[in-house]
Design a protein around this motif. Sequence first.
Motif, PDB file in Angstrom:
ATOM      1  N   PHE A 222       0.869  -1.175   0.000  1.00 42.31           N
ATOM      2  CA  PHE A 222       0.000   0.000   0.000  1.00 42.31           C
ATOM      3  C   PHE A 222       0.908   1.228   0.000  1.00 42.31           C
ATOM      4  N   THR A 223       0.602   2.193  -0.877  1.00 42.03           N
ATOM      5  CA  THR A 223       1.540   3.285  -1.118  1.00 42.03           C
ATOM      6  C   THR A 223       0.847   4.645  -1.095  1.00 42.03           C
ATOM      7  N   SER A 224       1.657   5.701  -1.099  1.00 45.54           N
ATOM      8  CA  SER A 224       1.156   7.063  -1.113  1.00 45.54           C
ATOM      9  C   SER A 224       0.727   7.469  -2.526  1.00 45.54           C
ATOM     10  N   TYR A 234       7.505   7.822  -4.039  1.00 42.07           N
ATOM     11  CA  TYR A 234       7.527   9.086  -3.302  1.00 42.07           C
ATOM     12  C   TYR A 234       8.271   8.955  -1.970  1.00 42.07           C
ATOM     13  N   VAL A 235       8.042   7.859  -1.259  1.00 39.74           N
ATOM     14  CA  VAL A 235       8.766   7.660  -0.004  1.00 39.74           C
ATOM     15  C   VAL A 235      10.198   7.222  -0.278  1.00 39.74           C
ATOM     16  N   ARG A 236      10.428   6.469  -1.360  1.00 38.22           N
ATOM     17  CA  ARG A 236      11.792   6.063  -1.700  1.00 38.22           C
ATOM     18  C   ARG A 236      12.652   7.266  -2.072  1.00 38.22           C
ATOM     19  N   ASN A 237      12.044   8.209  -2.813  1.00 39.34           N
ATOM     20  CA  ASN A 237      12.805   9.383  -3.244  1.00 39.34           C
ATOM     21  C   ASN A 237      13.078  10.371  -2.109  1.00 39.34           C
ATOM     22  N   PRO A 267       7.039  14.333  -3.462  1.00 34.75           N
ATOM     23  CA  PRO A 267       6.011  14.131  -4.488  1.00 34.75           C
ATOM     24  C   PRO A 267       6.523  14.108  -5.919  1.00 34.75           C
ATOM     25  N   ARG A 268       7.604  14.848  -6.218  1.00 36.08           N
ATOM     26  CA  ARG A 268       8.103  14.882  -7.582  1.00 36.08           C
ATOM     27  C   ARG A 268       9.562  15.283  -7.586  1.00 36.08           C
ATOM     28  N   LEU A 269      10.262  14.921  -8.661  1.00 33.28           N
ATOM     29  CA  LEU A 269      11.677  15.242  -8.797  1.00 33.28           C
ATOM     30  C   LEU A 269      11.902  16.552  -9.543  1.00 33.28           C
TER      31      LEU A 269
END
Length: 447
Positions: A222-224, A234-237, A267-269
Amino acid sequence: MYFSSSVNWPTGSICSVLCLSLLTSTLKAQTPPPSNAGPAAATAVAPATKPVEAPAPFVKIYGFVRNDFSWDSRQTVNLREASVDLWPKDQQLDAAGKDINAVANLNMLGINSRLGVSFNGPDAWGAKTSGILEMEWFGPSDAAVGGVRLRHAWAKLDWAKTQLAFGQYWHPLFVPECFPGVLNFNTGIPFQPFNRSPQIRMTNMIGKDMYLITAVIAQRDFTSSGINGSSSEYVRNSSIPNIHAQLQLKKSNVLAGVAVDYKVIRPRLSTGAGATLAASDALVGSSAIMGYLKLVGRKTTMKLEAVSGSNMTDHVMLGGYLAYGTPAAPTVESSYKPTEITSVWGEIHGNGKTVVPGLFVGYCKNGGTSANAIAAYGRGIGLTGRTGLDNLIRVAPRLEFIAGKFKIGAEYEYTAAAFGTSTTDSKVINTETIVNSRLLFLTVFSF
């Protein structure tokens, strides 16, 4: 929680004791009985008992075959072909004013069946070892219903007062000893946090019946939510694990606990494109506080839980986060804030072995966040028009009949969703309540 006792001896002491025992046994075995001794004396020379051996490793297969038969009074927001219903869909009126979503739905599914294996092995570093590996046919996505999905891959090391565990298992905000026992496969969501994640968890006994649980957690099952949909990216980044701490009191008839949880996502790179392409290092930090209580009586059990948190989409709950621009670039996402929710639920059920009645009640409230956002990411939230939810209410009575390993059950689920006009802080005004009634019948054969 199972803890085992062990004693660590210095290596030299172990060798000395083993050598002395071996020498003594050898001498006794080689010394003949006295000439005037009879059979009884000879028997007395032999060892009285066999050496104590460590428990043999075991592997146990378990699971169940489950079939659900459900009827909904209208279309619902759900997962996996309505196997897990969250709330009723809002009205969608055609040109003549007829609600397109006011259509009943009938479903029969066996994808909630399950297969698992539990096992243990030799001690490691003075700790008892055990684990589970569990799967189901729920599928990893709506497009893969019926496909095999990993539920748990969990290994544990148990010392006398400490347990260290690794792998994918229930997120600590989901307490296996205190969650809604509803028949619906939704397990009380979106009122109850529901999440399985890869993690490293330590449980320490800090006093009589008191435990401290700490964990560092990732996202997988389950992810964001974000610009690329639901993903663990998003959590990995963010390069920061989800951090959790929980204090738990555990007695034979009382379970109580409080927990705090904190996670950060990126949320974004980047933002923009071409000549306006720019790296983005904006993060979203969010937290949750939870309290729970379970009381086991002679005939009934009562459970209560309350959660106050933000950006809880990875727990299949209401809310998410909002994006904001700057005066110089009002349409470019430069910062983010999580939306708040408050959720409470309670349950009472019987403790019988053959007939078990139960009742679940839940309430969830959208608290929004700061105004003037330019984008919303999450579940059940928006910024303009009729795009958001203000609150949810659910009442679900049930009745189970059990005979050995076989169970049949029936449940009525009433879910009311207050839809309305979203504002730039994701709060909702001018609400209208939309209701779904679900009738559920199930059969479960466990093994």
